[in-house]
Design an enzyme around this catalytic site. Structure first.
Site, short mmCIF file in Angstrom:
data_model
loop_
_atom_site.label_atom_id
_atom_site.label_comp_id
_atom_site.label_asym_id
_atom_site.label_seq_id
_atom_site.Cartn_x
_atom_site.Cartn_y
_atom_site.Cartn_z
N GLN A 5 0.83 -1.21 0.00
CA GLN A 5 0.00 0.00 0.00
C GLN A 5 0.86 1.26 0.00
O GLN A 5 0.62 2.20 -0.74
CB GLN A 5 -0.88 0.02 1.25
CG GLN A 5 -1.93 -1.06 1.30
CD GLN A 5 -2.72 -0.98 2.62
OE1 GLN A 5 -2.98 0.10 3.14
NE2 GLN A 5 -3.08 -2.12 3.17
N LYS A 26 -8.18 -6.86 -1.02
CA LYS A 26 -7.74 -5.80 -0.13
C LYS A 26 -6.68 -4.93 -0.82
O LYS A 26 -6.76 -3.70 -0.79
CB LYS A 26 -7.16 -6.46 1.13
CG LYS A 26 -6.79 -5.48 2.21
CD LYS A 26 -6.40 -6.22 3.48
CE LYS A 26 -5.82 -5.26 4.50
NZ LYS A 26 -5.22 -5.97 5.62
N CYS A 38 38.21 -17.18 -20.96
CA CYS A 38 38.91 -15.89 -20.99
C CYS A 38 40.17 -15.98 -20.12
O CYS A 38 41.15 -16.58 -20.54
CB CYS A 38 37.98 -14.76 -20.59
SG CYS A 38 38.52 -13.19 -21.27
N ARG A 56 41.50 -7.70 -22.35
CA ARG A 56 42.51 -6.78 -22.88
C ARG A 56 43.72 -7.55 -23.41
O ARG A 56 44.34 -7.16 -24.38
CB ARG A 56 42.93 -5.88 -21.72
CG ARG A 56 43.54 -4.58 -22.09
CD ARG A 56 43.64 -3.66 -20.88
NE ARG A 56 42.40 -2.94 -20.65
CZ ARG A 56 41.66 -3.03 -19.55
NH1 ARG A 56 42.03 -3.82 -18.56
NH2 ARG A 56 40.57 -2.33 -19.42
N HIS A 107 33.79 -15.25 -24.07
CA HIS A 107 32.88 -15.64 -22.99
C HIS A 107 31.66 -16.35 -23.58
O HIS A 107 30.64 -15.69 -23.85
CB HIS A 107 32.40 -14.40 -22.22
CG HIS A 107 33.44 -13.81 -21.34
ND1 HIS A 107 33.62 -14.20 -20.03
CD2 HIS A 107 34.38 -12.86 -21.57
CE1 HIS A 107 34.60 -13.52 -19.49
NE2 HIS A 107 35.09 -12.69 -20.40
N GLU A 157 29.45 -18.03 -22.24
CA GLU A 157 28.26 -18.05 -21.36
C GLU A 157 27.23 -16.98 -21.73
O GLU A 157 26.05 -17.14 -21.44
CB GLU A 157 28.68 -17.89 -19.89
CG GLU A 157 29.23 -16.54 -19.46
CD GLU A 157 30.73 -16.41 -19.64
OE1 GLU A 157 31.29 -17.10 -20.52
OE2 GLU A 157 31.36 -15.60 -18.92
N1 GLN Z 1 42.29 -10.12 -17.37
C1 GLN Z 1 42.29 -10.78 -18.64
C2 GLN Z 1 42.37 -9.80 -19.80
O1 GLN Z 1 42.09 -8.64 -19.66
C3 GLN Z 1 41.08 -11.68 -18.79
C4 GLN Z 1 39.80 -10.93 -18.81
C5 GLN Z 1 38.60 -11.81 -18.62
O2 GLN Z 1 38.71 -12.94 -18.17
N2 GLN Z 1 37.44 -11.32 -18.94
O3 GLN Z 1 42.70 -10.18 -20.88
#
Ligand code: GLN
Length: 559
Positions: free
Chosen positions: A195, A226, A383, A475, A520, A522
Site C-alpha cells: 500500500q 484488499k 577468458c 585486454r 565468454h 556463457e
Molecule cells: N584479465 C584478462 C584480460 O584482460 C582476462 C579478462 C577476462 O577474463 N574477462 O585479458
C-alpha cells in the site's frame, strides 16, 4: 506492428530491492512472445556510472556483454535468456549516460542559449532513449532500476509518467513489483508495504495498472481484494509472484495468475493463445535429471551468484541435453596450493576457471589447471581461464620456466599472454593499436568477434561448423611469438580470428576434454539452446563421473 504501433510496458519496483524485477520483466517478455508478439527490453539504471563496465562485479554483479560490445547490467542477460530480443548499446541507459548526452549537446550549443534543466531536457532525453528501441517491435518492456522512493530514480519516473500522455493511454502500461511478506508471528500476509509503495508511486503521478506481489505463497482472493481496494487496481490485476525453485518457472506462474491476459486486455491487443509447452518441458527437465555432475569453479568470489550469473546459467543449460543436473562448488583459488589441490578437487567431475582481472589467486588457478591436465579431469577455461591454461602449459610442458601473462608479471621471460600492440579489429573494421601506456578504459576487446575453427578438434565437434561468433571482454591476448613452440609441445590452436592474428581457442589432444577460449561463451547460452561448449564440457564431466545417477531429491539447480 512496426514503429508506430509499438506499445510500452514500464516495470517499477517497490518496498525493497532484489525482488526480481529483472526476471519479472524478462518473464513478461517471454509470455508476450509466447503469444506471437515481438518484444524488446530496456533497462534504465539510476546510477551515475556511464555503464557498469568500470564497476566492481562484487558490488554490482556481473557485467553482461552484448553482440555490439555494450557492457551492461546483468538484467540484460535475463532478457536475452528469456526472449529472442537482440539487445545492444541502446537497451541499457544510466543516469550518467543520459546526462553525458545532454551535456554534450549543451556544449555543442544545441539548446540555443536556453537553460538546460532536468525537466524537460533530461526527461526528454530519457523519452528519446526509450523510443530508440521501439522500431520494428510490438512491445517495449522498460525496467526502471532502483526502488520507488529513491531520489535518484525520480527523473526516470517523471519521464515514464509523461510517456503515457505522449504515446496515448492504450499504448502504455505500468507494472509495479512489490513485496507481500508473510509474518510468522502474526500468521498473516501483510499488505501494508505494498500500500505504501503504491501510494509513493501515485504521489509522483503514476497509477500502476498491474501489481506483481512477490510472496512465498499464493495470495487468496481476499488478500487480492484488499490490495486492489487500497491500491486502486482491479482484483484480477493483482498477480501473485510466488517464489520459485527454478527461475524458468516464473513465466508459468505469471501465466497461471492471468498476467498475460490482463496485459493484452489493458493494452487492447489481440494475440493468439499462448504456447508455453517449451517452458513446461524446460521446467520438467530441470527438475527431473537422470544424472548429476559436480563442477568446481575456481575463481575469486565474494558474491558468487551475482558475479557469475550467466556462467551459472550456462552450466545449468549445458546439463539439460545431457539429462544432467550440474552442481557447482566454488573454490577460492587463493586457498589452493600444490599440496592441497588434489584434496580440494577430490570428487569433482570438471574444473572451470572463469574470467577475471588482476593477479589475486592466479597461482592457485594455475595449480588447478595443472591438476586437471595431469589427471585427465575435464577442464574448461574461459577468458582468463584460457590464459591460465596457456601459462600452465608453457611452464610445465613446454619448458618455459616463469612463463606468465604480462598482466600478472610485466617482467616474465615468457609473456605467453600479452597486450597485443596491433591487430585487425572485426568490430571496428580497422587496424587497432595500443601499448602498455594506453588507457585502461575503452581498450578492451568487447562484443562479438568471428572465429574460425579447425576440423578434428573438440571445438569443431561441439559447434559442428567452421565459423562461429562469440562475445569478448578482455585486454590481453595469446602471444603469437610463442605459438610454434607451444604447438610443437602439443598445444592445439583450434580457433583463430579470420585474419589469423588472434588465437581464440586452445585445447589438448591426449586429454578427454581440455579447452580454453578467449571469449565468454556463457553470454550466448539460452535454456532452449544450450551453448555447445558448455554442453560438451558437461558431457565430458558426465563421462568422467561414470554417469553418476541423480538422487531422488532434486536439489536447487539454479538461482
Ligand atoms: N584479465 C584478462 C584480460 O584482460 C582476462 C579478462 C577476462 O577474463 N574477462 O585479458
Amino acid at each position: 506492428m512496426g514503429e508506430k504501433g509499438a506499445k510500452f510496458i514500464f516495470v517499477t519496483g517497490g518496498v525493497l530491492s532484489s525482488l526480481g524485477k529483472g526476471l519479472a520483466s524478462a518473464s513478461v517478455g517471454a509470455l508476450l512472445e509466447s503469444r506471437g508478439l515481438t518484444v524488446t527490453l530496456q533497462k534504465l539504471d539510476p546510477y551515475i556510472n556511464v555503464d557498469p563496465g568500470t564497476m566492481n562485479p562484487f558490488q554490482h554483479g556481473e557485467v553482461f556483454v552484448t553482440d555490439d560490445g555494450a557492457e551492461t547490467d546483468l538484467d540484460l542477460g535475463h532478457y536475452e535468456r528469456f526472449t529472442h530480443a537482440h539487445l545492444g548499446h541502446n537497451n541499457n541507459f544510466t543516469t550518467g549516460k543520459i546526462y553525458h548526452q545532454v551535456i554534450t549537446k549543451e556544449r555543442r550549443g544545441d539548446y540555443l542559449g536556453g537553460t538546460v534543466q532536468v525537466i524537460p531536457h533530461i526527461t526528454d532525453e530519457i523519452k528519446n532513449c526509450i523510443r530508440l528501441v521501439s522500431k520494428g517491435v510490438d512491445i517495449v518492456i522498460v525496467e526502471i532500476g532502483g526502488t520507488i522512493g529513491d531520489i535518484e530514480s525520480l527523473p526516470f519516473l517523471e519521464a515514464i509518467r509523461q510517456f503515457r500522455a505522449d504515446a496515448g493511454k492504450e499504448n502504455v502500461l505500468y507494472i509495479h513489483l512489490t513485496l507481500v511478506p508473510y509474518i510468522g508471528t502474526a500468521g498473516e500476509l501483510k499488505t501494508k508495504p505494498t500500500q505504501h509503495s503504491v501510494k509513493e508511486l501515485r504521489s509522483i503521478g503514476i497509477q500502476p495498472d498491474i501489481l506483481l506481489c512477490r510472496t512465498d505463497r499464493y495470495l487468496s482472493k481476499e488478500i487480492k481484494g484488499k490490495i486492489a481496494l487500497f491500491c486502486n487496481v482491479s482484483t484480477d490485476a493483482v498477480i501473485t509472484a510466488k517464489d520459485v525453485e527454478c527461475i524458468y518457472e516464473v513465466p508459468l506462474v505469471f501465466h497461471k495468475e492471468g498476467l498475460d491476459n490482463k496485459i493484452i486486455e489493458l493494452l487492447n491487443i489481440w494475440t493468439r493463445t499462448p504456447r508455453l509447452e517449451e517452458w513446461e518441458t524446460l521446467c520438467h527437465d530441470v527438475c527431473h535429471p537422470a544424472y548429476v555432475v559436480k563442477i568446481a569453479i575456481v575463481g575469486k568470489y565474494v558474491d558468487l551468484t551475482e558475479s557469475y550469473k550467466s556462467l551459472n546459467e550456462a552450466l545449468m543449460h549445458g546439463g539439460l541435453p545431457n539429462k544432467c543436473r550440474v552442481n557447482l562448488t566454488f573454490i577460492d583459488s587463493e586457498s589452493i596450493t600444490t599440496d592441497n589441490c588434489a584434496q580440494k578437487l577430490a570428487g569433482v567431475d570438471g574444473v572451470l576457471v572463469p574470467g577475471g582481472f588482476g593477479s589475486r589467486g592466479i597461482e592457485g588457478k594455475i595449480i588447478a589447471a595443472r591438476h586437471a591436465r595431469e589427471n585427465k579431469v575435464p577442464y574448461f577455461g574461459i577468458c582468463l581461464g584460457m590464459q591460465i591454461a596457456v601459462v600452465e602449459f608453457a611452464r610445465n610442458v613446454a619448458g618455459m620456466q616463469g612463463a606468465n601473462s604480462s598482466e600478472i608479471d610485466e617482467n616474465t621471460p615468457f609473456p605467453v599472454i600479452y597486450l597485443m600492440t596491433e591487430w585487425y579489429d572485426e568490430q571496428a573494421k580497422t587496424i587497432q593499436r595500443r601499448d602498455e601506456r594506453s588507457a585502461k578504459g575503452g581498450t578492451m576487446r568487447l562484443g562479438a568477434y568471428p572465429c574460425r575453427l579447425v576440423p578434428d578438434s573438440l571445438a569443431f565437434a561441439a559447434y559442428g561448423k567452421m565459423e562461429i561468433s562469440e562475445r569478448h571482454r578482455h585486454r590481453y591476448e595469446f602471444n603469437n611469438q610463442f605459438r610454434s613452440r607451444l604447438e610443437a609441445a602439443g598445444l592445439t590452436i583450434s580457433g583463430i580470428s579470420p585474419k589469423g592474428d588472434l588465437v581464440e581457442i586452445v585445447e589438448l589432444k591426449d586429454h578427454p576434454w581440455y579447452l580454453g577460449c578467449q571469449f565468454h561463451p556463457e553470454f550466448k547460452s539460452r535454456p532452449m539452446e544450450p551453448q555447445p561448449l558448455f554442453r560438451e564440457f558437461i558431457k565430458a564431466a558426465l563421462v568422467y563421473s561414470g554417469f553418476r545417477k541423480a538422487g531422488a531429491t532434486v536439489e536447487k539447480t539454479c538461482q
